[in-house]
Structures are given as C-alpha cells and as structure tokens.
Design an enzyme around this catalytic site. Structure first.
Site, PDB file in Angstrom:
ATOM      1  N   ARG A  67       0.815  -1.206   0.000  1.00  0.00           N
ATOM      2  CA  ARG A  67       0.000   0.000   0.000  1.00  0.00           C
ATOM      3  C   ARG A  67       0.858   1.270   0.000  1.00  0.00           C
ATOM      4  O   ARG A  67       0.505   2.279  -0.607  1.00  0.00           O
ATOM      5  CB  ARG A  67      -0.894  -0.062   1.260  1.00  0.00           C
ATOM      6  N   ILE A  94      -8.348   5.087   0.987  1.00  0.00           N
ATOM      7  CA  ILE A  94      -7.763   5.989   1.977  1.00  0.00           C
ATOM      8  C   ILE A  94      -6.394   6.436   1.460  1.00  0.00           C
ATOM      9  O   ILE A  94      -5.569   5.594   1.084  1.00  0.00           O
ATOM     10  CB  ILE A  94      -7.567   5.263   3.333  1.00  0.00           C
ATOM     11  N   LEU A  95      -6.191   7.735   1.437  1.00  0.00           N
ATOM     12  CA  LEU A  95      -4.893   8.262   1.003  1.00  0.00           C
ATOM     13  C   LEU A  95      -3.897   8.107   2.159  1.00  0.00           C
ATOM     14  O   LEU A  95      -4.235   8.343   3.311  1.00  0.00           O
ATOM     15  CB  LEU A  95      -5.046   9.723   0.589  1.00  0.00           C
ATOM     16  N   ASN A 109     -12.580  16.407   0.325  1.00  0.00           N
ATOM     17  CA  ASN A 109     -13.381  15.198   0.074  1.00  0.00           C
ATOM     18  C   ASN A 109     -14.863  15.541   0.204  1.00  0.00           C
ATOM     19  O   ASN A 109     -15.238  16.435   0.960  1.00  0.00           O
ATOM     20  CB  ASN A 109     -13.021  14.124   1.103  1.00  0.00           C
ATOM     21  N   THR A 110     -15.674  14.806  -0.560  1.00  0.00           N
ATOM     22  CA  THR A 110     -17.115  14.929  -0.372  1.00  0.00           C
ATOM     23  C   THR A 110     -17.661  13.593   0.101  1.00  0.00           C
ATOM     24  O   THR A 110     -17.262  12.529  -0.399  1.00  0.00           O
ATOM     25  CB  THR A 110     -17.808  15.434  -1.654  1.00  0.00           C
ATOM     26  N   HIS A 111     -18.540  13.650   1.102  1.00  0.00           N
ATOM     27  CA  HIS A 111     -19.035  12.428   1.750  1.00  0.00           C
ATOM     28  C   HIS A 111     -20.561  12.473   1.827  1.00  0.00           C
ATOM     29  O   HIS A 111     -21.131  13.515   2.190  1.00  0.00           O
ATOM     30  CB  HIS A 111     -18.426  12.319   3.155  1.00  0.00           C
ATOM     31  N   ASP A 143      -7.803  14.570   6.504  1.00  0.00           N
ATOM     32  CA  ASP A 143      -6.637  14.383   7.379  1.00  0.00           C
ATOM     33  C   ASP A 143      -6.307  12.886   7.414  1.00  0.00           C
ATOM     34  O   ASP A 143      -6.790  12.132   6.566  1.00  0.00           O
ATOM     35  CB  ASP A 143      -6.875  14.999   8.762  1.00  0.00           C
ATOM     36  N   GLY A 145      -7.311  10.550   9.310  1.00  0.00           N
ATOM     37  CA  GLY A 145      -8.400   9.656   9.694  1.00  0.00           C
ATOM     38  C   GLY A 145      -9.342   9.364   8.530  1.00  0.00           C
ATOM     39  O   GLY A 145      -9.148   9.825   7.406  1.00  0.00           O
ATOM     40  N   ASP A 147     -12.605  10.242   7.101  1.00  0.00           N
ATOM     41  CA  ASP A 147     -13.676  11.250   7.100  1.00  0.00           C
ATOM     42  C   ASP A 147     -13.713  12.069   8.386  1.00  0.00           C
ATOM     43  O   ASP A 147     -14.786  12.430   8.873  1.00  0.00           O
ATOM     44  CB  ASP A 147     -15.040  10.577   6.849  1.00  0.00           C
TER      45      ASP A 147
END
Ligand code: GAR
Length: 202
Positions: A67, A94-95, A109-111, A143, A145, A147
């Site tokens: 990863r 996940i970045l 990000n959009t959630h 960040d 975490g 979301d």
C-alpha cells in the site's frame, strides 16, 4: 487560476458537475481541472475526464508490492500536475502518509452523510439502517483519519419512509453536486485558512 487534480473511483457525477461549472463560467469560476486520477480502469469518471480533454492516470493497489508503494505512486502522479487543490470526488481509497505529507490542508473530500455521523465507505447505507430522518452531505478537508478532517460545508437531506439506498443516495447526490461546485469555487476564488477544526473562507 487554481489547479485541481480530482481523484475518482466510480461514476464521476461530482467531477462532471465541476467540469460543467467550469465550462459554463469559464475563468470566472477560478479553478481548472488539470488531471483526473483513479484507482481502477474502465470507470465512467475516467471517461468523463477524457471527453473533457483532461489527462488521466490510474494506479491500482494490486499492481504495487504494498500500500505504501501505491501511495507513493499516487503522490508522484498528482505532484506532477502541481495542483493547488486535490479533490477526492467519490474516490474510495484511503490516502496514505506520503500523500498527506505532500498535500496536507489541500485535499477536499465529499461524503454522502452528515459527518461525524456515518463515516466510511457506506455512509448512505449506514444512515438508512440506523433509521435517521435527516441525513445529507459533507465537504471537508482530508486528514489522516477516515472522514475526520475539518468540515467546510454541509447540507441536510430528508430521508423518506420508502427510501432504499439507491434512491436516498441519488437525492443526496443532487444536493451534493451543487454544494461541491459552490464550495470548490469559493475556496478557489476567495482562499481559505484552517484553524484547528474550523475552516474560514473570507
Ligand atoms: C458521492 O456520493 C460521494 O460522496 C461518495 O461517492 C459518491 C460518488 O459519486 N463518496 C464516498 O462515499 C466516500 N466515502 P460520483 O462518482 O457520481 O461523483
């Protein structure tokens, strides 16, 4: 002009909304999409970029030894386009640490839920199962975490009694696309600062 690299994993309707807004408003929108990256081939999000003449790149996790190597490749490809902002628009990975080190405070990000409720990959399904009467969408900075980063904007969407996941997600996405286009444009034109968990757009 603010340079945006957008990351996608699926249908890319949020990306399309952004491309359409830029197409309609031209330079007055304040941002341009300079590249689109993905973690898989053959998705409509990439096709939308290609139709708009935007360069694309793909890095699949399975093509790397681990990863961390995938994360470094994503970081290098995004860095090559020297973006001011990175937009995760339906990007379902996940970045990692290398990416966050390179683009801290610049990844949006959009959630499809009202964070901090229902983070993760199944925000719509989880909200429906919980039985909430109101859900919505959240545009936030990323960040380390899942979301958990500072919230930029949110909008509420009602849950109707007969909703299934697809119907509810489509109602959310109609609101989400408008909110995302509005927020990205304001970040680009007006700038922003992040203080702790608060985001200020002058
Ligand atoms: C959007 O609703 C976005 O919020 C969600 O995927 C959808 C992508 O739609 N993202 C997540 O659930 C991330 N955890 P699109 O590909 O049509 O823009």
């Amino acid at each position: 002009m603010v340079r945006i690299v957008s990351l996608v994993s699926g249908s890319g309707t949020n990306l399309q909304a952004l491309l359409d807004a830029i197409g309609h408003r031209g330079p007055s929108y304040g941002a341009e999409v300079v590249a689109v990256g993905a973690d898989r081939h053959g998705i409509e999000g990439l096709a939308r970029a290609e139709r708009a003449g935007v360069p694309t790149f793909v890095h699949r996790v399975r093509d790397f030894v681990d990863r961390a190597a995938w994360d470094r490749a994503m970081t290098a490809s995004v860095e090559a386009y020297a973006p001011d902002l990175v937009l995760s628009a339906g990007f379902m990975k996940i970045l990692g640490p290398a990416f966050m080190a390179a683009f801290r405070d610049r990844v949006v990000n959009t959630h499809p839920a009202l964070l901090p409720s229902f983070p993760g990959a199944h925000g719509v399904r989880d909200a429906l199962r919980y039985g909430v009467k109101v859900t919505g969408c959240t545009v936030h900075f990323v960040d380390e975490g899942v979301d958990t980063g500072p919230i930029i904007a949110q909008q509420a969407v009602p849950v109707e009694p007969d909703d299934d996941e697809a119907v509810l997600h489509e109602r959310i996405k109609t609101v989400e696309r408008r909110l995302l286009v509005d927020v990205v444009g304001r970040l680009a034109r007006d700038g922003y600062r992040i203080e702790g968990r608060k985001v200020y757009i002058p």
